[in-house]
Design a protein around this motif. Sequence first.
Motif, short mmCIF file in Angstrom:
data_model
loop_
_atom_site.label_atom_id
_atom_site.label_comp_id
_atom_site.label_asym_id
_atom_site.label_seq_id
_atom_site.Cartn_x
_atom_site.Cartn_y
_atom_site.Cartn_z
N PHE A 155 -2.43 -28.00 -32.86
CA PHE A 155 -3.58 -27.90 -33.93
C PHE A 155 -3.31 -26.93 -35.16
N TRP A 156 -2.56 -26.12 -34.93
CA TRP A 156 -2.30 -24.80 -36.07
C TRP A 156 -0.84 -24.63 -36.63
N ALA A 157 -0.10 -25.77 -36.21
CA ALA A 157 1.31 -25.62 -36.71
C ALA A 157 1.92 -26.99 -36.96
N PHE A 158 3.04 -27.13 -37.44
CA PHE A 158 3.68 -28.41 -37.47
C PHE A 158 3.33 -29.32 -38.51
N LEU A 159 2.18 -30.34 -38.08
CA LEU A 159 1.65 -31.07 -38.81
C LEU A 159 0.89 -30.46 -39.97
N ILE A 160 0.24 -29.47 -39.63
CA ILE A 160 -0.37 -28.77 -40.87
C ILE A 160 0.34 -28.26 -42.14
N TRP A 161 1.56 -28.18 -41.81
CA TRP A 161 2.55 -27.58 -42.68
C TRP A 161 2.86 -28.93 -43.67
N GLY A 162 3.07 -30.13 -43.13
CA GLY A 162 3.21 -31.02 -44.07
C GLY A 162 1.99 -31.45 -44.99
N PHE A 163 0.82 -31.46 -44.35
CA PHE A 163 -0.40 -31.65 -45.27
C PHE A 163 -0.41 -30.59 -46.57
N TYR A 164 -0.10 -29.26 -45.94
CA TYR A 164 -0.10 -28.21 -46.87
C TYR A 164 0.81 -28.37 -48.24
N PHE A 165 2.02 -28.83 -47.71
CA PHE A 165 2.99 -29.18 -48.67
C PHE A 165 2.76 -30.19 -49.83
N LEU A 166 2.06 -31.33 -48.94
CA LEU A 166 1.68 -32.35 -49.88
C LEU A 166 0.51 -31.85 -50.88
N THR A 167 -0.35 -31.35 -50.40
CA THR A 167 -1.29 -30.68 -51.47
C THR A 167 -0.94 -29.79 -52.25
N CYS A 168 0.17 -29.09 -51.86
CA CYS A 168 0.57 -28.09 -53.09
C CYS A 168 1.51 -28.81 -54.16
N PHE A 169 2.16 -29.66 -53.89
CA PHE A 169 2.80 -30.62 -54.59
C PHE A 169 1.74 -31.37 -55.48
N TYR A 170 0.79 -31.72 -54.87
CA TYR A 170 -0.09 -32.68 -55.93
C TYR A 170 -0.84 -31.55 -57.04
N PHE A 171 -1.15 -30.50 -56.56
CA PHE A 171 -1.91 -29.37 -57.51
C PHE A 171 -0.91 -29.08 -58.54
N ALA A 172 0.63 -28.87 -58.06
CA ALA A 172 1.45 -28.00 -58.93
C ALA A 172 2.08 -29.04 -60.05
N ILE A 173 2.25 -30.24 -59.51
CA ILE A 173 2.97 -31.21 -60.27
C ILE A 173 2.06 -32.37 -60.93
N ILE A 174 1.30 -33.03 -59.98
CA ILE A 174 0.48 -34.10 -60.53
C ILE A 174 -0.60 -33.87 -61.16
N GLU A 175 -1.62 -32.93 -60.62
CA GLU A 175 -2.80 -32.70 -61.31
C GLU A 175 -2.76 -32.20 -62.68
N PRO A 176 -1.83 -31.34 -62.93
CA PRO A 176 -1.72 -31.00 -64.52
C PRO A 176 -1.60 -32.00 -65.54
N ARG A 177 -1.26 -33.12 -64.79
CA ARG A 177 -0.90 -34.57 -66.09
C ARG A 177 -2.07 -35.22 -65.69
N VAL A 178 -2.61 -35.49 -64.54
CA VAL A 178 -3.65 -36.66 -64.63
C VAL A 178 -5.05 -35.87 -64.81
N GLN A 179 -5.24 -34.42 -64.48
CA GLN A 179 -6.59 -33.81 -64.65
C GLN A 179 -7.71 -34.65 -63.85
N PHE A 180 -7.39 -35.07 -62.78
CA PHE A 180 -8.39 -35.75 -61.98
C PHE A 180 -9.57 -35.03 -61.83
N PHE A 181 -9.19 -33.60 -61.35
CA PHE A 181 -10.41 -32.52 -60.96
C PHE A 181 -10.80 -31.91 -62.07
N GLU A 182 -10.62 -32.48 -63.30
CA GLU A 182 -11.31 -31.99 -64.49
C GLU A 182 -12.44 -32.66 -64.75
N ILE A 183 -12.58 -34.12 -64.08
CA ILE A 183 -13.66 -34.96 -64.15
C ILE A 183 -14.91 -34.34 -63.65
N PRO A 184 -16.15 -34.35 -64.90
CA PRO A 184 -17.38 -33.46 -64.28
C PRO A 184 -17.80 -33.37 -62.78
#
Length: 226
Positions: free
Chosen positions: A84-113
């Motif tokens: 519940f609290w280890a292993f797989l959750i680190w994978g989801f966490y890594f994927l989320t961090c990659f999106y907001f660090a690399i992809i989001e600054p370019r696509v600005q999806f979360f800047e849509i009102p």
Amino acid sequence: MTLWLSSGLIFTFAAIALILYKWWDMQCIGVTPVRTLVFIAILFTSGLDVGLIMFPLTEFGGYGNVSDNPEYGFANPLAIEFGFWAFLIWGFYFLTCFYFAIIEPRVQFFEIPVVKFINNVVIIGTCAFTAYLLLANLPWYLPELSSDDGVVPAFYAIVFLSIALAVYSSSKIKYVRILSVGSSLLFIALIVGMWFRAFVLGQGSPADFFGTASMLGEYFGNLNKF
């Protein structure tokens, strides 16, 4: 539901594998760069303190109480905790961090009102829920302050001070850095202290530790049930 969950896990692992293969050497420097260890500490305290301390401590007993919780009978409590609290959750966490660090600054999806509004609502709701969990679990952590009449005023004061400290510490990156590194060091000190109590002051041994750790293998044998 199982099909959707399995598809989501397969997509997540495939995305992580693709990221590690194609962008393993990418350097990402933000507007407030910090050292690598500090960055790891910030990530740790941003989302995993609750998952590593608050929930596991309060829910571990329920995993072993198979009579009241038969759904947890397929594996030992340690394996369920790990699932519940280890292993797989680190994978989801890594994927989320990659999106907001690399992809989001370019696509600005979360800047849509509309998306930004929904995201803010989710963040506020998550913070409120975390504060509620802290308030609800304080009698478990501090039973000497609890009362049969319900939550005592001291608990509300602790939650209020925690929220105030969190808001103030997030105002500047230097406070976030100090809080994150300090929290990580305290967590490591907690582990060392528990080992010292078990191996030096108690009758435990490293063999007992590794023998208990081997119980985590039941998680991988029952991965489909998670």
